[in-house]
Design a protein around this motif. Structure first.
Motif, PDB file in Angstrom:
ATOM      1  N   ASN A  23      44.432  44.159  21.886  1.00 48.74           N
ATOM      2  CA  ASN A  23      44.560  43.113  22.911  1.00 48.74           C
ATOM      3  C   ASN A  23      43.631  41.924  22.699  1.00 48.74           C
ATOM      4  OD1 ASN A  23      46.585  44.567  23.997  1.00 48.74           O
ATOM      5  ND2 ASN A  23      45.439  45.304  25.780  1.00 48.74           N
ATOM      6  N   LEU A  26      45.721  39.992  19.355  1.00 45.85           N
ATOM      7  CA  LEU A  26      46.964  39.235  19.566  1.00 45.85           C
ATOM      8  C   LEU A  26      46.717  37.769  19.930  1.00 45.85           C
ATOM      9  CD1 LEU A  26      49.060  42.076  21.233  1.00 45.85           C
ATOM     10  CD2 LEU A  26      49.337  41.130  18.937  1.00 45.85           C
ATOM     11  N   ARG A  91      55.839  41.132  24.597  1.00 45.35           N
ATOM     12  CA  ARG A  91      55.468  40.195  25.658  1.00 45.35           C
ATOM     13  C   ARG A  91      54.317  39.308  25.231  1.00 45.35           C
ATOM     14  NH1 ARG A  91      54.792  38.820  30.774  1.00 45.35           N
ATOM     15  NH2 ARG A  91      52.684  38.288  31.379  1.00 45.35           N
ATOM     16  N   ALA A  92      53.377  39.870  24.502  1.00 45.40           N
ATOM     17  CA  ALA A  92      52.151  39.099  24.191  1.00 45.40           C
ATOM     18  C   ALA A  92      52.452  37.880  23.320  1.00 45.40           C
ATOM     19  CB  ALA A  92      51.150  40.003  23.494  1.00 45.40           C
ATOM     20  N   ARG A 120      57.261  41.351  34.373  1.00 45.63           N
ATOM     21  CA  ARG A 120      56.079  40.702  33.777  1.00 45.63           C
ATOM     22  C   ARG A 120      56.248  39.172  33.923  1.00 45.63           C
ATOM     23  NH1 ARG A 120      53.678  44.348  30.199  1.00 45.63           N
ATOM     24  NH2 ARG A 120      51.839  43.026  30.299  1.00 45.63           N
ATOM     25  N   HIS A 125      51.119  31.407  33.755  1.00 41.73           N
ATOM     26  CA  HIS A 125      51.022  30.714  32.456  1.00 41.73           C
ATOM     27  C   HIS A 125      51.565  29.288  32.607  1.00 41.73           C
ATOM     28  CE1 HIS A 125      50.620  34.444  29.765  1.00 41.73           C
ATOM     29  NE2 HIS A 125      50.891  34.944  30.946  1.00 41.73           N
ATOM     30  N   PRO A 164      43.652  37.927  38.613  1.00 43.66           N
ATOM     31  CA  PRO A 164      43.696  37.031  37.446  1.00 43.66           C
ATOM     32  C   PRO A 164      44.725  37.497  36.409  1.00 43.66           C
ATOM     33  CG  PRO A 164      41.445  37.734  37.920  1.00 43.66           C
ATOM     34  CD  PRO A 164      42.358  38.581  38.762  1.00 43.66           C
ATOM     35  N   THR A 165      45.057  36.606  35.484  1.00 43.78           N
ATOM     36  CA  THR A 165      45.965  36.962  34.394  1.00 43.78           C
ATOM     37  C   THR A 165      45.233  36.839  33.068  1.00 43.78           C
ATOM     38  OG1 THR A 165      47.880  36.174  33.110  1.00 43.78           O
ATOM     39  CG2 THR A 165      46.904  34.599  34.633  1.00 43.78           C
ATOM     40  N   VAL A 166      45.260  37.910  32.269  1.00 47.90           N
ATOM     41  CA  VAL A 166      44.545  37.918  30.986  1.00 47.90           C
ATOM     42  C   VAL A 166      45.186  36.923  30.016  1.00 47.90           C
ATOM     43  CG1 VAL A 166      43.925  39.334  28.969  1.00 47.90           C
ATOM     44  CG2 VAL A 166      43.716  40.290  31.275  1.00 47.90           C
ATOM     45  N   LEU A 167      46.451  37.135  29.693  1.00 44.12           N
ATOM     46  CA  LEU A 167      47.087  36.250  28.703  1.00 44.12           C
ATOM     47  C   LEU A 167      47.335  34.850  29.267  1.00 44.12           C
ATOM     48  CD1 LEU A 167      49.588  38.623  26.866  1.00 44.12           C
ATOM     49  CD2 LEU A 167      47.351  37.850  26.098  1.00 44.12           C
ATOM     50  N   GLU A 191      38.094  39.855  31.094  1.00 43.09           N
ATOM     51  CA  GLU A 191      38.154  40.977  30.139  1.00 43.09           C
ATOM     52  C   GLU A 191      37.394  40.659  28.847  1.00 43.09           C
ATOM     53  OE1 GLU A 191      41.000  42.428  33.068  1.00 43.09           O
ATOM     54  OE2 GLU A 191      40.226  40.490  32.428  1.00 43.09           O
ATOM     55  N   ASP A 310      44.981  49.870  31.956  1.00 41.57           N
ATOM     56  CA  ASP A 310      45.392  50.480  30.685  1.00 41.57           C
ATOM     57  C   ASP A 310      44.779  51.849  30.452  1.00 41.57           C
ATOM     58  OD1 ASP A 310      45.382  47.353  28.801  1.00 41.57           O
ATOM     59  OD2 ASP A 310      46.729  48.200  30.299  1.00 41.57           O
ATOM     60  N   PHE A 333      49.542  47.053  38.194  1.00 35.11           N
ATOM     61  CA  PHE A 333      50.946  47.390  37.912  1.00 35.11           C
ATOM     62  C   PHE A 333      51.324  48.596  38.768  1.00 35.11           C
ATOM     63  CE2 PHE A 333      51.624  44.323  34.750  1.00 35.11           C
ATOM     64  CZ  PHE A 333      50.588  44.324  33.836  1.00 35.11           C
ATOM     65  N   ARG A 336      53.366  51.534  37.351  1.00 37.14           N
ATOM     66  CA  ARG A 336      52.973  52.070  36.037  1.00 37.14           C
ATOM     67  C   ARG A 336      52.694  53.571  36.105  1.00 37.14           C
ATOM     68  NH1 ARG A 336      48.533  49.061  32.126  1.00 37.14           N
ATOM     69  NH2 ARG A 336      49.406  49.865  30.189  1.00 37.14           N
ATOM     70  N   ARG A 376      50.597  53.289  27.027  1.00 42.72           N
ATOM     71  CA  ARG A 376      49.509  54.104  27.571  1.00 42.72           C
ATOM     72  C   ARG A 376      50.058  55.396  28.179  1.00 42.72           C
ATOM     73  NH1 ARG A 376      46.095  51.488  24.433  1.00 42.72           N
ATOM     74  NH2 ARG A 376      46.239  49.265  24.748  1.00 42.72           N
TER      75      ARG A 376
HETATM   76  C1  EPZ Z   1      47.214  42.089  29.401  1.00 40.01           C
HETATM   77  O1  EPZ Z   1      48.565  41.846  29.723  1.00 40.01           O
HETATM   78  C2  EPZ Z   1      47.226  43.287  28.456  1.00 40.01           C
HETATM   79  N1  EPZ Z   1      48.009  42.973  27.264  1.00 40.01           N
HETATM   80  C3  EPZ Z   1      47.838  44.502  29.149  1.00 40.01           C
HETATM   81  O2  EPZ Z   1      47.717  45.607  28.261  1.00 40.01           O
HETATM   82  C4  EPZ Z   1      47.016  44.794  30.409  1.00 40.01           C
HETATM   83  O3  EPZ Z   1      47.608  45.879  31.102  1.00 40.01           O
HETATM   84  C5  EPZ Z   1      47.001  43.555  31.323  1.00 40.01           C
HETATM   85  O4  EPZ Z   1      46.466  42.432  30.587  1.00 40.01           O
HETATM   86  C6  EPZ Z   1      46.145  43.758  32.562  1.00 40.01           C
HETATM   87  O5  EPZ Z   1      44.833  44.042  32.188  1.00 40.01           O
HETATM   88  C7  EPZ Z   1      47.447  42.217  26.295  1.00 40.01           C
HETATM   89  O6  EPZ Z   1      46.329  41.763  26.396  1.00 40.01           O
HETATM   90  C8  EPZ Z   1      48.294  41.961  25.082  1.00 40.01           C
HETATM   91  P1  EPZ Z   1      48.187  40.014  33.181  1.00 40.01           P
HETATM   92  P2  EPZ Z   1      48.943  40.482  30.521  1.00 40.01           P
HETATM   93  O7  EPZ Z   1      48.788  38.669  33.027  1.00 40.01           O
HETATM   94  O8  EPZ Z   1      48.004  39.410  30.221  1.00 40.01           O
HETATM   95  C9  EPZ Z   1      50.654  39.514  37.149  1.00 40.01           C
HETATM   96  C10 EPZ Z   1      48.433  47.456  27.002  1.00 40.01           C
HETATM   97  O9  EPZ Z   1      48.738  48.583  27.412  1.00 40.01           O
HETATM   98  N2  EPZ Z   1      51.060  38.213  36.582  1.00 40.01           N
HETATM   99  O10 EPZ Z   1      46.699  40.129  33.198  1.00 40.01           O
HETATM  100  O11 EPZ Z   1      50.401  40.239  30.275  1.00 40.01           O
HETATM  101  C11 EPZ Z   1      51.183  40.698  36.363  1.00 40.01           C
HETATM  102  O12 EPZ Z   1      52.496  41.046  36.780  1.00 40.01           O
HETATM  103  C12 EPZ Z   1      48.913  46.229  27.758  1.00 40.01           C
HETATM  104  O13 EPZ Z   1      47.708  47.216  26.009  1.00 40.01           O
HETATM  105  C13 EPZ Z   1      51.739  37.306  37.386  1.00 40.01           C
HETATM  106  O14 EPZ Z   1      52.024  37.589  38.539  1.00 40.01           O
HETATM  107  O15 EPZ Z   1      48.764  40.945  32.027  1.00 40.01           O
HETATM  108  C14 EPZ Z   1      50.172  41.767  36.699  1.00 40.01           C
HETATM  109  O16 EPZ Z   1      50.501  42.332  37.953  1.00 40.01           O
HETATM  110  C15 EPZ Z   1      49.903  46.566  28.852  1.00 40.01           C
HETATM  111  N3  EPZ Z   1      52.092  36.090  36.854  1.00 40.01           N
HETATM  112  C16 EPZ Z   1      48.859  40.997  36.822  1.00 40.01           C
HETATM  113  O17 EPZ Z   1      49.235  39.629  37.055  1.00 40.01           O
HETATM  114  C17 EPZ Z   1      51.779  35.743  35.559  1.00 40.01           C
HETATM  115  O18 EPZ Z   1      52.102  34.610  35.141  1.00 40.01           O
HETATM  116  C18 EPZ Z   1      47.985  41.068  35.577  1.00 40.01           C
HETATM  117  O19 EPZ Z   1      48.797  40.721  34.475  1.00 40.01           O
HETATM  118  C19 EPZ Z   1      51.089  36.687  34.757  1.00 40.01           C
HETATM  119  C20 EPZ Z   1      50.736  37.902  35.292  1.00 40.01           C
END
Ligand code: EPZ
Length: 425
Positions: A23, A26, A91-92, A120, A125, A164-167, A191, A310, A333, A336, A376
């Motif tokens: 993670n 990517l 997705r990433a 997702r 973003h 917050p959103t990681v990606l 993170e 995760d 999630f 999940r 996971r």
């Molecule tokens: C990252 O995904 C990780 N993937 C995920 O790991 C991890 O579960 C997740 O962060 C949460 O920690 C990578 O880093 C490649 P988010 P990401 O945006 O960034 C909501 C694994 O098993 N959301 O932080 O896609 C979303 O639905 C993977 O290695 C929005 O609502 O996750 C979730 O409920 C699985 N709108 C929450 O935010 C958005 O535009 C966190 O998602 C984006 C996300």
């Protein structure tokens, strides 16, 4: 499709090395698009997700060389269109959006699909990129993003209903490094993988402060140069094997190439559950030994620095045979819990309801043919199978191969009786 055959009752012993973080790799691979100079990235794990990302970068025009864990990328002449066939698989891949818009002023990326852990969305973003001047148009499953007037920094709050959103934080950070002026990301993800990306970008000449906190400040620069960077250890892989040590060894196992400061939630819950966790070698190695009287405990996943979503499936597998009641709630999630139905097939006593799993520990699980469903959840099934009576076949092993580098080889090193075989489904 491959399956993993796990002969239960193995007692794990010995030691393994943890791979580089999937993670963190990517977004860092995607960030190579931000410069026409060569970047060298070390300890990139050989998993299908990183392979997909490298295929996408090649399709965008990058020169990509890979030997063992080191990747060399030169994005001298690139195009803005990410191939649908590859993007839809992972997705990433969404995190090529920010770098492409920053470097070329436009990008075409297909909308990533949902997956079993939940829909997702990418609204955050798009909120971030449009705040700094990108214009986004969704057409037949593709997002066409343009920045006709360039990108201009501003203050953006990226908090969503699940935090917050990681990606999303990564995408905006990567776009902002070449924007005019300063961008401030409020409610940023903290993170360690976000911090690793910021370190990578700063080593290329970016000016980012505050990564690892909820407020990241990015001062735009005109261009970025090449660099050499080593990816942080995979804290989720490390946590997975720490759970393996707590539930399937007798005298413990040792895990090398970890970062203690990235593992606090796992340490806390293993110790609360009565297990022994000892770090040495400046926090880069850890020995995990099963407790004499393990007990269930409660977990609620929250954004970092809380308990990572995760890691909840792996702990659920451990709680399945831990005396007492454990409650696992996933606030990030809420759907999940695919692993729970499979664990119940193996004899676990788990009830799931509205984002929560209630686990009553049973004496022993028994082998059953089970189906991996996401990365996971699949790891959780492997852990349960190690401890179950009999031989478990875990089908659709490709889910695990997405994020665990050579998991069968690592398990064999620890004395597990596992073999990879041709699956029928
Ligand atoms: C990252 O995904 C990780 N993937 C995920 O790991 C991890 O579960 C997740 O962060 C949460 O920690 C990578 O880093 C490649 P988010 P990401 O945006 O960034 C909501 C694994 O098993 N959301 O932080 O896609 C979303 O639905 C993977 O290695 C929005 O609502 O996750 C979730 O409920 C699985 N709108 C929450 O935010 C958005 O535009 C966190 O998602 C984006 C996300």
């Amino acid at each position: 499709m491959d399956k993993l055959i796990v002969h239960g009752g193995s007692t794990l012993a010995g030691s393994i090395n943890i791979s580089g973080s999937k993670n963190a790799s990517l977004p860092i691979l995607a960030a190579a698009l931000l410069t026409d100079q060569q970047v060298i990235i070390e300890r990139v794990p050989d998993v299908s997700d990183t392979n997909y990302m490298l295929q996408i970068l090649s399709a965008l025009g990058c020169e990509v060389e890979r030997y063992s864990g080191t990747v060399k990328i030169t994005a001298a002449k690139i195009i803005p269109d990410a191939p649908y066939e590859l993007v839809r698989k992972m997705r990433a891949s969404i995190c090529v959006m920010g770098p492409l818009v920053a470097r070329l002023g436009r990008a075409t990326v297909s909308i990533p699909g949902g997956c079993v852990i939940g829909d997702r969305p990418i609204d955050l973003h798009l909120k971030g990129l449009s705040a700094i001047g990108a214009e986004i148009d969704n057409q037949s499953g593709n997002m066409n993003i343009e920045a006709p007037k360039g990108l201009t920094g501003c203050e953006v709050d990226l908090r969503g209903k699940h935090g917050p959103t990681v990606l999303g934080t990564d995408n905006l950070m990567m776009a902002a490094v070449l924007a005019e002026g300063t961008t401030i990301i409020e409610s940023a993800a903290c993170e360690p993988e976000v911090v690793d990306l910021a370190d990578f970008l700063n080593s290329m000449g970016a000016k980012i402060e505050g990564a690892g906190t909820r407020r990241i400040t990015i001062e735009g620069v005109r261009s970025l140069g090449g660099t050499r960077h080593t990816v942080i250890p995979d804290r989720i892989e490390a946590g997975t094997f720490m759970v393996a040590g707590a539930m399937a060894s007798h005298d413990g196992i040792t895990i090398h190439r970890v970062r203690k400061d990235h593992l606090s939630p796992a340490i806390e819950k293993l110790e609360e559950g009565g297990h022994l966790v000892e770090f040495f070698n400046d926090g880069k190695s850890v020995r995990v030994t099963p407790g004499e009287a393990p007990q269930g405990c409660n977990i609620t996943t929250t954004p970092h620095p809380g308990f990572p979503t995760d890691m909840q499936a792996q702990f659920t597998a451990m709680f399945a045979t831990t005396p007492g009641i454990s409650v696992v709630e996933d606030t990030i999630f809420p759907h999940r819990f695919m692993h729970c139905a499979e664990l119940v097939r193996m004899g676990a006593n788990i009830k799931t309801d509205h984002g929560t799993a209630i686990i009553s520990g049973v004496e022993q699980l028994s082998a059953a043919p089970v189906m991996a469903s996401d990365l996971r959840a699949s790891a959780a099934l492997v852990l349960a199978a190690l401890k179950a009576k009999g031989t478990t076949e875990i089908n659709r092993l490709y889910h695990i191969d997405r994020g665990y580098e050579h998991i069968d080889e690592k398990l064999l090193l620890l004395g597990a009786k596992v073999e990879r075989a041709q699956g029928s489904i």
